[in-house]
Design a protein around this motif. Structure first.
Motif, PDB file in Angstrom:
ATOM      1  N   GLN A 199       0.533  -0.779  -0.462  1.00 25.68           N
ATOM      2  CA  GLN A 199       0.324  -0.139   0.234  1.00 25.68           C
ATOM      3  C   GLN A 199       1.129   1.246  -0.198  1.00 25.68           C
ATOM      4  N   THR A 200       1.949   1.324   0.486  1.00 27.49           N
ATOM      5  CA  THR A 200       2.586   2.308   0.524  1.00 27.49           C
ATOM      6  C   THR A 200       3.841   2.254   0.130  1.00 27.49           C
ATOM      7  N   VAL A 201       4.418   1.549  -1.146  1.00 22.79           N
ATOM      8  CA  VAL A 201       5.880   1.540  -1.265  1.00 22.79           C
ATOM      9  C   VAL A 201       5.085   1.582  -3.163  1.00 22.79           C
ATOM     10  N   ARG A 202       4.224   0.365  -3.083  1.00 26.55           N
ATOM     11  CA  ARG A 202       3.567   0.129  -4.363  1.00 26.55           C
ATOM     12  C   ARG A 202       2.988   0.479  -4.616  1.00 26.55           C
ATOM     13  N   ARG A 203       2.140   1.669  -3.892  1.00 28.04           N
ATOM     14  CA  ARG A 203       0.980   2.080  -3.835  1.00 28.04           C
ATOM     15  C   ARG A 203      -0.383   1.666  -4.888  1.00 28.04           C
ATOM     16  N   LEU A 204      -0.816   0.285  -3.879  1.00 31.51           N
ATOM     17  CA  LEU A 204      -2.009  -0.677  -4.089  1.00 31.51           C
ATOM     18  C   LEU A 204      -3.103  -0.014  -3.154  1.00 31.51           C
ATOM     19  N   SER A 205      -4.684   0.186  -3.182  1.00 30.54           N
ATOM     20  CA  SER A 205      -5.313   0.313  -3.177  1.00 30.54           C
ATOM     21  C   SER A 205      -6.096  -0.795  -2.093  1.00 30.54           C
ATOM     22  N   GLU A 206      -6.590  -0.872  -0.670  1.00 35.53           N
ATOM     23  CA  GLU A 206      -7.297  -2.029  -0.272  1.00 35.53           C
ATOM     24  C   GLU A 206      -7.473  -3.308  -1.117  1.00 35.53           C
ATOM     25  N   TYR A 207      -8.090  -2.708  -1.647  1.00 37.02           N
ATOM     26  CA  TYR A 207      -8.982  -4.211  -2.333  1.00 37.02           C
ATOM     27  C   TYR A 207      -7.838  -4.301  -3.546  1.00 37.02           C
ATOM     28  N   GLN A 208      -6.862  -4.193  -4.010  1.00 36.95           N
ATOM     29  CA  GLN A 208      -5.925  -4.931  -4.550  1.00 36.95           C
ATOM     30  C   GLN A 208      -5.100  -5.451  -3.732  1.00 36.95           C
ATOM     31  N   THR A 209      -4.295  -4.530  -2.809  1.00 35.80           N
ATOM     32  CA  THR A 209      -3.500  -5.469  -2.095  1.00 35.80           C
ATOM     33  C   THR A 209      -4.135  -6.966  -1.514  1.00 35.80           C
ATOM     34  N   GLY A 210      -5.487  -7.098  -1.369  1.00 31.68           N
ATOM     35  CA  GLY A 210      -6.096  -7.975  -0.975  1.00 31.68           C
ATOM     36  C   GLY A 210      -6.271  -8.636  -1.690  1.00 31.68           C
ATOM     37  N   LEU A 211      -6.207  -8.149  -3.101  1.00 32.77           N
ATOM     38  CA  LEU A 211      -6.385  -9.500  -3.965  1.00 32.77           C
ATOM     39  C   LEU A 211      -5.375 -10.191  -4.312  1.00 32.77           C
ATOM     40  N   LEU A 212      -4.054  -9.248  -4.307  1.00 31.57           N
ATOM     41  CA  LEU A 212      -2.725 -10.045  -4.282  1.00 31.57           C
ATOM     42  C   LEU A 212      -2.226 -11.173  -3.478  1.00 31.57           C
ATOM     43  N   MET A 213      -2.656 -10.177  -1.914  1.00 29.07           N
ATOM     44  CA  MET A 213      -2.980 -11.498  -0.944  1.00 29.07           C
ATOM     45  C   MET A 213      -3.638 -13.380  -0.818  1.00 29.07           C
ATOM     46  N   LEU A 214      -4.246 -12.829  -1.802  1.00 24.88           N
ATOM     47  CA  LEU A 214      -5.462 -14.354  -1.920  1.00 24.88           C
ATOM     48  C   LEU A 214      -4.584 -15.060  -2.636  1.00 24.88           C
ATOM     49  N   CYS A 215      -3.553 -14.564  -3.030  1.00 21.41           N
ATOM     50  CA  CYS A 215      -2.031 -16.354  -2.591  1.00 21.41           C
ATOM     51  C   CYS A 215      -2.155 -16.825  -1.479  1.00 21.41           C
ATOM     52  N   LEU A 216      -1.729 -16.325  -0.165  1.00 26.44           N
ATOM     53  CA  LEU A 216      -1.630 -16.787   0.572  1.00 26.44           C
ATOM     54  C   LEU A 216      -3.590 -17.434   1.375  1.00 26.44           C
ATOM     55  N   GLY A 217      -3.940 -17.494   0.424  1.00 24.37           N
ATOM     56  CA  GLY A 217      -5.294 -17.776   0.735  1.00 24.37           C
ATOM     57  C   GLY A 217      -5.460 -19.306   0.087  1.00 24.37           C
ATOM     58  N   LEU A 218      -5.273 -19.053  -1.355  1.00 23.76           N
ATOM     59  CA  LEU A 218      -5.670 -20.004  -2.541  1.00 23.76           C
ATOM     60  C   LEU A 218      -4.309 -21.394  -1.941  1.00 23.76           C
ATOM     61  N   CYS A 219      -3.580 -20.995  -1.186  1.00 26.65           N
ATOM     62  CA  CYS A 219      -2.335 -21.952  -1.363  1.00 26.65           C
ATOM     63  C   CYS A 219      -2.282 -22.516  -0.015  1.00 26.65           C
ATOM     64  N   SER A 220      -2.883 -22.076   0.527  1.00 22.27           N
ATOM     65  CA  SER A 220      -3.489 -22.486   1.854  1.00 22.27           C
ATOM     66  C   SER A 220      -4.792 -23.660   1.678  1.00 22.27           C
ATOM     67  N   LEU A 221      -5.472 -22.880   0.955  1.00 23.15           N
ATOM     68  CA  LEU A 221      -6.897 -23.964   0.669  1.00 23.15           C
ATOM     69  C   LEU A 221      -6.526 -25.577  -0.019  1.00 23.15           C
ATOM     70  N   ALA A 222      -5.842 -24.469  -1.005  1.00 23.91           N
ATOM     71  CA  ALA A 222      -5.556 -26.001  -2.309  1.00 23.91           C
ATOM     72  C   ALA A 222      -5.181 -26.924  -0.958  1.00 23.91           C
ATOM     73  N   VAL A 223      -3.328 -26.705  -0.027  1.00 19.30           N
ATOM     74  CA  VAL A 223      -2.822 -28.278   0.276  1.00 19.30           C
ATOM     75  C   VAL A 223      -3.648 -28.691   1.436  1.00 19.30           C
ATOM     76  N   ALA A 224      -4.015 -27.963   2.009  1.00 17.94           N
ATOM     77  CA  ALA A 224      -4.518 -28.584   3.742  1.00 17.94           C
ATOM     78  C   ALA A 224      -5.427 -29.648   3.312  1.00 17.94           C
ATOM     79  N   PRO A 225      -6.289 -29.868   1.445  1.00 23.90           N
ATOM     80  CA  PRO A 225      -6.892 -31.909   2.327  1.00 23.90           C
ATOM     81  C   PRO A 225      -6.205 -32.470   2.112  1.00 23.90           C
ATOM     82  N   ALA A 226      -5.436 -32.106   0.735  1.00 19.20           N
ATOM     83  CA  ALA A 226      -3.652 -33.500   1.017  1.00 19.20           C
ATOM     84  C   ALA A 226      -3.031 -33.553   1.818  1.00 19.20           C
ATOM     85  N   ALA A 227      -2.764 -32.291   2.911  1.00 20.40           N
ATOM     86  CA  ALA A 227      -2.359 -32.795   3.687  1.00 20.40           C
ATOM     87  C   ALA A 227      -3.095 -33.488   5.027  1.00 20.40           C
ATOM     88  N   GLY A 228      -4.386 -33.182   5.057  1.00 20.82           N
ATOM     89  CA  GLY A 228      -4.819 -34.408   5.585  1.00 20.82           C
ATOM     90  C   GLY A 228      -4.737 -35.716   5.843  1.00 20.82           C
TER      91      GLY A 228
END
Length: 460
Positions: free
Chosen positions: A298-327
């Motif tokens: 937000q401060t260095v790359r000047r992204l909005s809250e929505y754009q920042t949240g969208l990029l951070m979604l990489c974190l969530g999607l990978c967690s969700l993709a891996v969890a079933p196989a992890a079990g």
């Protein structure tokens, strides 16, 4: 699992997701809160610190309370408390009131997080890896998609929306849990109040107070020194008081016939200590990226809250993709391989941070987020499986509470590390230095993960 157990998992999942969801949504809204209330980043960060300090103290307290008074009672009370705090937060007349309501919200979510795992441990014994995998979809998924949800809500509805979103979630969760979670053992019909009073001595109140006041004083002292930039007399006094009280807590717990946290049992099960230490390090790594990346974007790359949240979604999607196989992996091979794989991924993600510049492509940033997200999916299942293997059933509630406290200690350490490296100004150079420190921690975690016993030696 039968149909009733699946509904139980859903009810527990809706409750335990509220803690990571509310602790993660705020990461994207923090800059908006800073500007709304006209304060520096370190001062605004107290809305994060307060949540985690309260969670760190409340988790084992509520875990112990569930062992004594019943898990369902504590779980439903937590839903009610979160609903109330979330309803009042948008009406807060000032930042101090907002922080106070965040503390109330934290205690409520901690009540559910502390007993949720215990409910699953007690009522679902077969295919525990699959059950843990399902819960990790709520835990890691809520934590990881929280920045995206928080960014979207803040962008369209202001910071108030990140509190109001809890109202339908807690209402639905309360109604479902009330119906499908098995009832606790009934209290004697002659006098419910006297029955509750008779159980108070088994809570270990003296140890509970020493732990709560000691940990709070220590963390407040550390965070005050961090906020002011130096360790003044007040901060030193708080840290000293906290250390003295925690030492007194340890001495008391070893001698007490009714301890708050059965340290003798922990001492007899060294694996419990190792699991909690690893969980501190796991969360130090994860939340350093989790809280360090959004302000940078937000401060260095000047992204909005929505754009920042969208990029951070990489974190969530990978967690969700891996969890079933992890079990399935943990059920088949035990937690050790999954923990080692997670440590390798976190090492890779940390190394990628050391190459970030103010002009780095979003693909490179997304790669680091993806590595940490996949590691989080593995750790969410494997760390809980390691805890269940090392904790006797008789103390599963308080053991789960201590385990979650380890998470918050790691999170607080992550916030301190970010402040130490970045200060009030986020830069690409600071992010690279942060990546270097995280690489060292990840390598230590890799070494510790190899000390878990292989599956063939676990007696299965």
């Amino acid at each position: 699992m039968n149909s009733r157990q699946k509904w139980l998992l859903l009810a527990v999942g809706l409750g335990i997701m509220l803690n990571p969801l509310n602790s993660s949504m705020i990461s994207v809204a923090l800059i908006r809160l800073q500007r709304t209330f006209g304060m520096e980043y370190t001062s605004a960060s107290w809305i994060i610190f307060a949540f985690y300090i309260a969670s760190a103290v409340a988790q084992p307290v509520m875990g112990k309370a569930s062992d004594v008074w019943g898990s369902k009672r504590i779980f439903l009370a937590g839903q009610t408390m979160v609903f109330t705090a979330s309803l009042l937060a948008p009406l807060a007349p000032g930042f101090g009131w907002l922080v106070a309501l965040r503390i109330l919200q934290s205690i409520g979510t901690s009540m559910m997080a502390a007993v949720g795992m215990a409910l699953v441990r007690i009522h679902i014994s077969a295919k525990s890896g699959a059950a843990l995998s399902a819960l990790s979809l709520f835990l890691s998924g809520a934590a990881a998609v929280g920045p995206f949800v928080g960014g979207l809500l803040t962008y369209w509805g202001g910071w108030e929306a990140i509190f109001l979103v809890n109202l339908p979630l807690t209402a639905a969760g309360y109604l479902l849990a009330r119906k499908v979670v098995p009832d606790d053992a009934p209290l004697p019909a002659n006098s419910r109040l006297s029955a509750l009073r008779s159980r108070i001595p088994t809570l270990g109140i003296p140890g509970m107070l020493l732990f709560a006041f000691g940990l709070t004083a220590l963390l407040l002292g550390i965070l005050s020194a961090k906020s002011s930039g130096h360790a003044g007399p007040a901060a030193i006094s708080l840290m000293s008081l906290g250390a003295v009280l925690l030492i007194a807590f340890v001495r008391h717990e070893y001698r007490s016939p009714s301890p708050f946290i059965p340290l003798r049992t922990f001492h007899e099960n060294p694996a419990l200590y190792r699991v909690n230490l690893e969980y501190v390090l796991v969360n130090l790594l994860y939340y350093s990226l989790f809280f360090g990346m959004p302000p940078f974007l937000q401060t260095v790359r000047r992204l909005s809250e929505y754009q920042t949240g969208l990029l951070m979604l990489c974190l969530g999607l990978c967690s969700l993709a891996v969890a079933p196989a992890a079990g399935k992996w943990v059920d088949r091979s035990g937690p050790r391989p999954a923990l080692t794989g997670a440590a390798v991924l976190m090492t890779l993600g940390s190394l990628l941070l050391t190459a970030v510049t103010s002009h780095s492509s979003f693909l490179g940033i997304a790669a680091s987020l993806a590595a940490f997200g996949a590691a989080n999916g593995l750790n969410s299942v494997a760390m809980q499986a390691a805890l269940f293997r090392s904790a006797p059933k008789t103390i599963i509630g308080v053991a789960s509470g201590v385990f979650n406290t380890s998470r918050y200690l790691g999170t607080i350490l992550a916030s301190l590390l970010i402040g130490l490296v970045m200060g009030d100004r986020f830069t690409a150079a600071g992010l690279r230095w942060l990546g270097g420190g995280l690489t060292a921690v990840a390598f230590l975690l890799l070494i510790l993960s190899r000390r878990h016993q292989p599956e063939k030696e676990d007696g299965r």
